[in-house]
Design a protein around this motif. Structure first.
Motif, PDB file in Angstrom:
ATOM      1  N   GLY A  51     -41.716  15.756   0.238  1.00 55.20           N
ATOM      2  CA  GLY A  51     -40.908  14.601  -0.122  1.00 55.20           C
ATOM      3  C   GLY A  51     -39.437  14.932  -0.248  1.00 55.20           C
ATOM      4  O   GLY A  51     -38.573  14.181   0.239  1.00 55.20           O
ATOM      5  N   SER A  52     -39.127  16.065  -0.886  1.00 52.06           N
ATOM      6  CA  SER A  52     -37.728  16.417  -1.142  1.00 52.06           C
ATOM      7  C   SER A  52     -36.957  16.695   0.143  1.00 52.06           C
ATOM      8  O   SER A  52     -35.731  16.578   0.171  1.00 52.06           O
ATOM      9  CB  SER A  52     -37.652  17.636  -2.062  1.00 52.06           C
ATOM     10  OG  SER A  52     -38.146  17.332  -3.349  1.00 52.06           O
ATOM     11  N   PHE A  53     -37.641  17.056   1.202  1.00 51.66           N
ATOM     12  CA  PHE A  53     -36.959  17.303   2.472  1.00 51.66           C
ATOM     13  C   PHE A  53     -36.361  15.999   3.023  1.00 51.66           C
ATOM     14  O   PHE A  53     -35.323  16.019   3.694  1.00 51.66           O
ATOM     15  CB  PHE A  53     -37.946  17.894   3.480  1.00 51.66           C
ATOM     16  CG  PHE A  53     -37.287  18.426   4.726  1.00 51.66           C
ATOM     17  CD1 PHE A  53     -36.748  19.704   4.760  1.00 51.66           C
ATOM     18  CD2 PHE A  53     -37.195  17.647   5.868  1.00 51.66           C
ATOM     19  CE1 PHE A  53     -36.134  20.197   5.908  1.00 51.66           C
ATOM     20  CE2 PHE A  53     -36.589  18.122   7.021  1.00 51.66           C
ATOM     21  CZ  PHE A  53     -36.058  19.404   7.040  1.00 51.66           C
ATOM     22  N   PHE A  54     -37.003  14.860   2.731  1.00 46.83           N
ATOM     23  CA  PHE A  54     -36.575  13.581   3.294  1.00 46.83           C
ATOM     24  C   PHE A  54     -35.930  12.643   2.276  1.00 46.83           C
ATOM     25  O   PHE A  54     -35.051  11.852   2.623  1.00 46.83           O
ATOM     26  CB  PHE A  54     -37.777  12.840   3.911  1.00 46.83           C
ATOM     27  CG  PHE A  54     -38.432  13.574   5.036  1.00 46.83           C
ATOM     28  CD1 PHE A  54     -38.004  13.388   6.340  1.00 46.83           C
ATOM     29  CD2 PHE A  54     -39.490  14.438   4.819  1.00 46.83           C
ATOM     30  CE1 PHE A  54     -38.611  14.048   7.403  1.00 46.83           C
ATOM     31  CE2 PHE A  54     -40.106  15.103   5.868  1.00 46.83           C
ATOM     32  CZ  PHE A  54     -39.661  14.906   7.161  1.00 46.83           C
TER      33      PHE A  54
ATOM     34  N   MET B 104     -29.769  14.635   6.767  1.00 48.52           N
ATOM     35  CA  MET B 104     -30.985  15.351   7.141  1.00 48.52           C
ATOM     36  C   MET B 104     -30.654  16.718   7.738  1.00 48.52           C
ATOM     37  O   MET B 104     -31.349  17.714   7.471  1.00 48.52           O
ATOM     38  CB  MET B 104     -31.791  14.522   8.136  1.00 48.52           C
ATOM     39  CG  MET B 104     -32.525  13.334   7.534  1.00 48.52           C
ATOM     40  SD  MET B 104     -33.726  13.812   6.254  1.00 48.52           S
ATOM     41  CE  MET B 104     -34.751  14.973   7.146  1.00 48.52           C
ATOM     42  N   SER B 105     -29.594  16.773   8.539  1.00 47.07           N
ATOM     43  CA  SER B 105     -29.190  18.052   9.141  1.00 47.07           C
ATOM     44  C   SER B 105     -28.753  19.043   8.067  1.00 47.07           C
ATOM     45  O   SER B 105     -29.071  20.237   8.129  1.00 47.07           O
ATOM     46  CB  SER B 105     -28.045  17.824  10.137  1.00 47.07           C
ATOM     47  OG  SER B 105     -28.450  16.953  11.179  1.00 47.07           O
TER      48      SER B 105
ATOM     49  N   VAL C 123     -29.906  23.912   4.832  1.00 49.21           N
ATOM     50  CA  VAL C 123     -30.081  24.587   3.549  1.00 49.21           C
ATOM     51  C   VAL C 123     -31.507  25.105   3.395  1.00 49.21           C
ATOM     52  O   VAL C 123     -31.740  26.230   2.936  1.00 49.21           O
ATOM     53  CB  VAL C 123     -29.719  23.640   2.390  1.00 49.21           C
ATOM     54  CG1 VAL C 123     -30.086  24.267   1.047  1.00 49.21           C
ATOM     55  CG2 VAL C 123     -28.246  23.290   2.424  1.00 49.21           C
ATOM     56  N   ALA C 124     -32.488  24.272   3.792  1.00 51.32           N
ATOM     57  CA  ALA C 124     -33.892  24.641   3.615  1.00 51.32           C
ATOM     58  C   ALA C 124     -34.268  25.879   4.432  1.00 51.32           C
ATOM     59  O   ALA C 124     -35.026  26.735   3.959  1.00 51.32           O
ATOM     60  CB  ALA C 124     -34.788  23.466   4.002  1.00 51.32           C
TER      61      ALA C 124
ATOM     62  N   LEU D 127     -35.889  21.081  -5.223  1.00 55.61           N
ATOM     63  CA  LEU D 127     -35.445  19.912  -5.982  1.00 55.61           C
ATOM     64  C   LEU D 127     -33.995  19.562  -5.673  1.00 55.61           C
ATOM     65  O   LEU D 127     -33.615  18.384  -5.647  1.00 55.61           O
ATOM     66  CB  LEU D 127     -35.611  20.166  -7.483  1.00 55.61           C
ATOM     67  CG  LEU D 127     -36.918  19.704  -8.136  1.00 55.61           C
ATOM     68  CD1 LEU D 127     -36.902  20.010  -9.621  1.00 55.61           C
ATOM     69  CD2 LEU D 127     -37.157  18.233  -7.899  1.00 55.61           C
ATOM     70  N   TRP D 128     -33.181  20.576  -5.423  1.00 55.95           N
ATOM     71  CA  TRP D 128     -31.774  20.325  -5.124  1.00 55.95           C
ATOM     72  C   TRP D 128     -31.572  19.743  -3.729  1.00 55.95           C
ATOM     73  O   TRP D 128     -30.495  19.239  -3.418  1.00 55.95           O
ATOM     74  CB  TRP D 128     -30.967  21.613  -5.296  1.00 55.95           C
ATOM     75  CG  TRP D 128     -30.915  22.062  -6.718  1.00 55.95           C
ATOM     76  CD1 TRP D 128     -31.613  23.077  -7.288  1.00 55.95           C
ATOM     77  CD2 TRP D 128     -30.135  21.484  -7.776  1.00 55.95           C
ATOM     78  NE1 TRP D 128     -31.332  23.188  -8.629  1.00 55.95           N
ATOM     79  CE2 TRP D 128     -30.415  22.214  -8.962  1.00 55.95           C
ATOM     80  CE3 TRP D 128     -29.223  20.421  -7.848  1.00 55.95           C
ATOM     81  CZ2 TRP D 128     -29.827  21.925 -10.184  1.00 55.95           C
ATOM     82  CZ3 TRP D 128     -28.634  20.140  -9.074  1.00 55.95           C
ATOM     83  CH2 TRP D 128     -28.933  20.873 -10.222  1.00 55.95           C
ATOM     84  N   HIS D 129     -32.594  19.793  -2.884  1.00 55.85           N
ATOM     85  CA  HIS D 129     -32.491  19.166  -1.565  1.00 55.85           C
ATOM     86  C   HIS D 129     -32.263  17.657  -1.698  1.00 55.85           C
ATOM     87  O   HIS D 129     -31.607  17.046  -0.840  1.00 55.85           O
ATOM     88  CB  HIS D 129     -33.769  19.414  -0.753  1.00 55.85           C
ATOM     89  CG  HIS D 129     -33.980  20.850  -0.398  1.00 55.85           C
ATOM     90  ND1 HIS D 129     -35.143  21.311   0.168  1.00 55.85           N
ATOM     91  CD2 HIS D 129     -33.171  21.940  -0.542  1.00 55.85           C
ATOM     92  CE1 HIS D 129     -35.048  22.616   0.361  1.00 55.85           C
ATOM     93  NE2 HIS D 129     -33.864  23.021  -0.057  1.00 55.85           N
TER      94      HIS D 129
END
Length: 565
Positions: A486-489, A519-520, A525-526, A535-537
């Motif tokens: 979820g945090s990725f999006f 998103m990029s 970062v990921a 969580l910071w994403h």
């Protein structure tokens, strides 16, 4: 497992399925099928919102998290109450007055079709991945109990749920959710009582928790400000706030819940229910995990909680090394149990400090043996990411609870999973039909046609989720996996809605490019800074979309003033 437990499981699931079928009336038109004719009371909507979150992942993954790491995970939810207050005065009245089916419909009115389509697509991918993770939790349980192949258990849960969701609508989902909540809470309380009763007669609950506290498992607050730790006060308050704002304010699976409410006021009341009760409920679930850890301080645990992997190692050339590790494990457990018993009884400060030091050393020895056994599993299976934290709670349930209670807990877990999966599949189908099929493929058609396409879409997403579920169990703690997905999006999706609702300056092109930019940035970062907590994403994505979106809007402004509401 005893036949009585099977009878309980069968009866409960039949009752839930009957409830779902019973509430399919009024779902012959898309307004009834997707939104329940906007007629549900606040308390039913509130329980449905909580039940959608409180899936089998919560009972399996969060208890495993509590067992391994203690109460620190509760900090993840510290931003929730504030998020609910903000959404109650922004998103809830906004979407209710807009009379939309999905949250993403508004983005076309405010910006353009490309922004709506891209945001909807990101939701479909993120929620489809999360839905697969939700299926994997009860599949873990059945794979242990039945000794069945994991693929078979995933299909046995996912396919019938997809079929059930095709027949019903959001009304069926809502009212089954209501019943799920009562059963789940009852099951959790019953397990907590059984764990306390299972402690040695001369060890009180307070003494046992003191021993757990020596390992840091009773520490619920960490006030360090660091981007590298997931569960701290600040990551939960700030990163969690952005995650919860996106999840409850921009995720169709949640927006659709409160769009079914009778009125704007009742929808607001449904969110406040989560604000008040979600954190105490999470503390209960995590505390059960801590109590399972305490239980296994005084009762022999398995060296590995997944018997399937254990059997593979025992049948491999590493069987001798595993047997030797088991002997060291038994010795280490006996030493830790003795140290824990002494620590639980001692009261004099100096003696307590010495007893605590001895206990921590014994606990470290036991962990070292388990780590060695885990390495053997990774070597034999080739699964370098193997962890058995998801198997801890189901192992306790099936080996230590009394007859009857096992059936109740397993029925609650399976039914909760099916209910949550149904909610997710219903939201995925709604977005697929409203934001893509009706908007881009066939704008004019009778409701019967759209309902037929909705059922096909539900089947597709059910199959997609089953495929994801086969991989999710090996990615670590399931509750972490679903929130990583979820945090990725979520942050980037939230950023688009922030542009839409909070500023008149953002243009459609700015929002679209901002979404791609956000998103990029999150992806960069990921994949390049994995030490930064997921969580910071959410913060990075939201801020990135807003900044890029506003900058692009200066270069390519809106053609005319676009209202923010």
């Amino acid at each position: 497992m005893h036949p009585i437990d099977w009878i309980i499981i069968g009866a409960y699931l039949a009752w839930i399925i009957w409830t779902g079928v019973e509430h399919t009336r009024g779902s012959k038109e898309i307004e009834g099928y997707f939104l329940g004719n906007r007629s549900n009371p606040w308390w039913a909507v509130g329980l449905s919102v909580m039940a959608t979150q409180l899936s089998a992942i919560t009972m399996v993954g969060t208890t495993g998290q509590g067992y391994a790491d203690g109460l620190r995970f509760v900090q993840f939810y510290f931003g929730l109450p504030l998020a609910m207050v903000i959404l109650s005065v922004t998103a809830v009245p906004f979407f209710h007055r807009a009379k939309v089916y999905t949250a993403y419909e508004y983005l076309e009115r405010r910006f353009d079709i490309k922004t709506r389509t891209l945001t909807s697509a990101l939701f479909l991918v993120s929620r489809g991945l999360s839905c697969g993770t939700i299926i994997s939790a009860p599949a873990v349980i059945l794979s242990i109990i039945m000794g069945w192949n994991l693929t078979l258990t995933v299909l046995l849960i996912g396919i019938p749920t997809a079929i059930y969701t095709m027949l019903g609508g959001v009304q069926a989902v809502t009212w089954t959710d209501v019943k799920q909540m009562y059963i789940i809470v009852f099951g959790l309380v019953a397990v907590a009582i059984a764990l306390v009763v299972g402690l040695p007669a001369d060890v009180s609950l307070g003494d046992a928790l003191t021993v757990a506290g020596a390992t840091g498992r009773m520490q619920a607050f960490d006030f360090r400000f660091t981007l590298n730790e997931t569960y701290t006060f600040w990551s939960g308050l700030i990163g969690g706030l952005f995650l919860m704002l996106s999840y409850f304010g921009c995720d169709q699976s949640q927006v659709q819940r409160y769009l079914t409410a009778k009125s704007e006021q009742e929808a607001t009341s449904s969110l406040y229910m989560s604000a008040y009760w979600k954190i105490p409920l999470q503390v209960l679930v995590l505390m059960i995990g801590v109590l399972v850890f305490v239980f296994y301080l005084f009762n022999q645990p398995p060296m590995l909680f997944n018997p399937v992997h254990e059997a593979k190692v025992k049948a491999s050339p590493q069987a001798g090394a595993y047997a030797a590790a088991e002997q060291r494990f038994d010795t280490a457990f006996a030493a830790r149990r003795e140290a824990a018993t002494i620590l639980a009884r001692v009261e004099e400060p100096v003696a307590r400090a010495a007893a605590e030091s001895t206990f921590l050393a014994a606990d470290a020895d036991l962990k070292a043996v388990r780590k060695e056994a885990t390495a053997l599993v990774q070597e034999v299976t080739g699964d370098k990411a193997y962890r058995d934290v998801n198997y801890v709670f189901p192992t306790f349930v099936t080996t230590h609870l009394p007859i009857g209670l096992i059936g109740i807990i397993l029925a609650a877990i399976m039914a909760a999973a099916m209910s949550s999966i149904a909610s997710e599949l219903n939201a995925l189908a709604t977005t697929t039909v409203i934001d893509f099929y009706r908007r881009l493929v066939r704008p004019e058609a009778p409701d019967a046609h759209y309902l037929h396409v909705s059922r096909i879409a539900t089947g597709f997403w059910g199959i997609f989720a089953c495929v994801v579920a086969l991989f999710a169990t090996n990615l670590g703690s399931l509750i972490e996996v679903v929130n990583r997905f979820g945090s990725f999006f979520y942050g980037s999706i939230l950023g688009v809605f922030m542009l839409a609702m909070l500023t008149r300056r953002a243009s459609g092109t700015g929002a679209f490019v901002g979404l791609i930019g956000g998103m990029s940035l999150v992806a960069t970062v990921a994949f390049t800074r994995p030490e930064i907590s997921f969580l910071w994403h959410n913060v990075i994505g939201a801020v990135g979309v807003v900044v890029v979106g506003l900058l692009v809007s200066v270069v390519v402004p809106a053609r005319q003033a676009e209202p923010a509401s």
